[in-house]
Design a protein around this motif. Sequence first.
Motif, PDB file in Angstrom:
ATOM      1  N   UNK A   1      43.947   3.132   0.695  1.00 46.38           N
ATOM      2  CA  UNK A   1      45.250   2.954   0.116  1.00 46.38           C
ATOM      3  C   UNK A   1      45.788   1.562   0.388  1.00 46.38           C
ATOM      4  N   UNK A   2      45.600   1.044   1.583  1.00 52.90           N
ATOM      5  CA  UNK A   2      46.130  -0.273   1.883  1.00 52.90           C
ATOM      6  C   UNK A   2      46.734  -0.309   3.268  1.00 52.90           C
ATOM      7  N   UNK A   3      47.483  -1.353   3.523  1.00 48.55           N
ATOM      8  CA  UNK A   3      48.118  -1.524   4.826  1.00 48.55           C
ATOM      9  C   UNK A   3      49.546  -1.998   4.626  1.00 48.55           C
ATOM     10  N   UNK A   4      50.375  -1.734   5.616  1.00 46.70           N
ATOM     11  CA  UNK A   4      51.768  -2.161   5.576  1.00 46.70           C
ATOM     12  C   UNK A   4      52.134  -2.693   6.949  1.00 46.70           C
ATOM     13  N   UNK A   5      52.629  -3.907   6.996  1.00 46.12           N
ATOM     14  CA  UNK A   5      53.036  -4.503   8.258  1.00 46.12           C
ATOM     15  C   UNK A   5      54.546  -4.523   8.412  1.00 46.12           C
ATOM     16  N   UNK A   6      55.271  -3.877   7.484  1.00 43.06           N
ATOM     17  CA  UNK A   6      56.727  -3.863   7.521  1.00 43.06           C
ATOM     18  C   UNK A   6      57.257  -2.441   7.463  1.00 43.06           C
ATOM     19  N   UNK A   7      58.386  -2.289   6.825  1.00 39.92           N
ATOM     20  CA  UNK A   7      59.026  -0.987   6.698  1.00 39.92           C
ATOM     21  C   UNK A   7      59.031  -0.560   5.238  1.00 39.92           C
ATOM     22  N   UNK A   8      58.634   0.676   4.982  1.00 39.17           N
ATOM     23  CA  UNK A   8      58.649   1.223   3.632  1.00 39.17           C
ATOM     24  C   UNK A   8      59.858   2.152   3.537  1.00 39.17           C
ATOM     25  N   UNK A   9      60.695   1.951   2.514  1.00 41.15           N
ATOM     26  CA  UNK A   9      61.861   2.808   2.321  1.00 41.15           C
ATOM     27  C   UNK A   9      61.893   3.304   0.886  1.00 41.15           C
ATOM     28  N   UNK A  10      62.501   4.451   0.707  1.00 37.86           N
ATOM     29  CA  UNK A  10      62.690   5.053  -0.610  1.00 37.86           C
ATOM     30  C   UNK A  10      61.400   5.058  -1.429  1.00 37.86           C
ATOM     31  N   UNK A  11      60.333   5.493  -0.802  1.00 36.13           N
ATOM     32  CA  UNK A  11      59.029   5.541  -1.449  1.00 36.13           C
ATOM     33  C   UNK A  11      58.633   7.002  -1.660  1.00 36.13           C
ATOM     34  N   UNK A  12      58.418   7.383  -2.919  1.00 28.93           N
ATOM     35  CA  UNK A  12      58.087   8.762  -3.243  1.00 28.93           C
ATOM     36  C   UNK A  12      56.927   8.818  -4.227  1.00 28.93           C
ATOM     37  N   UNK A  13      56.366  10.003  -4.389  1.00 32.19           N
ATOM     38  CA  UNK A  13      55.290  10.203  -5.356  1.00 32.19           C
ATOM     39  C   UNK A  13      55.470  11.566  -6.015  1.00 32.19           C
ATOM     40  N   UNK A  14      54.856  11.728  -7.172  1.00 35.87           N
ATOM     41  CA  UNK A  14      54.904  12.965  -7.949  1.00 35.87           C
ATOM     42  C   UNK A  14      53.899  13.949  -7.357  1.00 35.87           C
ATOM     43  N   UNK A  15      54.389  14.939  -6.632  1.00 38.54           N
ATOM     44  CA  UNK A  15      53.509  15.883  -5.948  1.00 38.54           C
ATOM     45  C   UNK A  15      52.682  16.713  -6.927  1.00 38.54           C
ATOM     46  N   UNK A  16      53.146  16.843  -8.169  1.00 39.78           N
ATOM     47  CA  UNK A  16      52.411  17.621  -9.162  1.00 39.78           C
ATOM     48  C   UNK A  16      51.300  16.815  -9.832  1.00 39.78           C
ATOM     49  N   UNK A  17      51.274  15.493  -9.628  1.00 42.63           N
ATOM     50  CA  UNK A  17      50.266  14.655 -10.279  1.00 42.63           C
ATOM     51  C   UNK A  17      49.275  14.027  -9.300  1.00 42.63           C
ATOM     52  N   UNK A  18      49.548  14.124  -7.997  1.00 41.87           N
ATOM     53  CA  UNK A  18      48.720  13.471  -6.985  1.00 41.87           C
ATOM     54  C   UNK A  18      47.975  14.530  -6.184  1.00 41.87           C
ATOM     55  N   UNK A  19      46.714  14.290  -5.920  1.00 43.67           N
ATOM     56  CA  UNK A  19      45.927  15.197  -5.086  1.00 43.67           C
ATOM     57  C   UNK A  19      46.137  14.849  -3.612  1.00 43.67           C
ATOM     58  N   UNK A  20      46.462  15.859  -2.810  1.00 42.24           N
ATOM     59  CA  UNK A  20      46.573  15.713  -1.363  1.00 42.24           C
ATOM     60  C   UNK A  20      45.542  16.660  -0.768  1.00 42.24           C
ATOM     61  N   UNK A  21      44.571  16.098  -0.080  1.00 46.76           N
ATOM     62  CA  UNK A  21      43.460  16.883   0.461  1.00 46.76           C
ATOM     63  C   UNK A  21      42.771  17.710  -0.625  1.00 46.76           C
ATOM     64  N   UNK A  22      42.690  17.149  -1.830  1.00 44.97           N
ATOM     65  CA  UNK A  22      41.981  17.787  -2.926  1.00 44.97           C
ATOM     66  C   UNK A  22      42.793  18.782  -3.740  1.00 44.97           C
ATOM     67  N   UNK A  23      44.074  18.956  -3.413  1.00 42.53           N
ATOM     68  CA  UNK A  23      44.907  19.925  -4.120  1.00 42.53           C
ATOM     69  C   UNK A  23      46.140  19.252  -4.710  1.00 42.53           C
ATOM     70  N   UNK A  24      46.537  19.682  -5.881  1.00 37.55           N
ATOM     71  CA  UNK A  24      47.732  19.163  -6.541  1.00 37.55           C
ATOM     72  C   UNK A  24      48.862  20.178  -6.408  1.00 37.55           C
ATOM     73  N   UNK A  25      50.021  19.736  -5.929  1.00 33.07           N
ATOM     74  CA  UNK A  25      51.190  20.592  -5.845  1.00 33.07           C
ATOM     75  C   UNK A  25      51.115  21.701  -4.818  1.00 33.07           C
ATOM     76  N   UNK A  26      50.089  21.698  -3.977  1.00 38.41           N
ATOM     77  CA  UNK A  26      49.924  22.770  -2.985  1.00 38.41           C
ATOM     78  C   UNK A  26      50.545  22.409  -1.643  1.00 38.41           C
ATOM     79  N   UNK A  27      50.618  21.123  -1.342  1.00 36.57           N
ATOM     80  CA  UNK A  27      51.130  20.681  -0.053  1.00 36.57           C
ATOM     81  C   UNK A  27      52.321  19.759  -0.256  1.00 36.57           C
ATOM     82  N   UNK A  28      53.328  19.959   0.572  1.00 36.54           N
ATOM     83  CA  UNK A  28      54.480  19.062   0.562  1.00 36.54           C
ATOM     84  C   UNK A  28      54.298  18.104   1.726  1.00 36.54           C
TER      85      UNK A  28
END
Length: 81
Positions: free
Chosen positions: A1-28
């Motif tokens: 994914x990358x690296x961040x050396x600062x602070x990330x704020x107000x960063x969100x993603x579409x849980x229904x379109x992104x796979x988390x551990x191979x599943x879409x919309x299953x994990x929050x």
Amino acid sequence: MGANDGTVTNSHYDIDAVLVNGFSGKYVTLGGLFNPAGAGQYNDWLTNGFALDIANYSTTLPGANGTYQASDIAGLKDLLG
């Protein structure tokens, strides 16, 4: 994914379109917003200047004076957002 050396704020993603551990919309996970059929929190966040207003979810989160009640899955999803 990358690296961040600062602070990330107000960063969100579409849980229904992104796979988390191979599943879409299953994990929050941190930053996940629900967006079923492109008509949910994530879309609201994008089109409203990267902000959500809890008042927009009064049908799934009835309440008053800063207290809200989630009585079903939709309410819980909106409260998590």
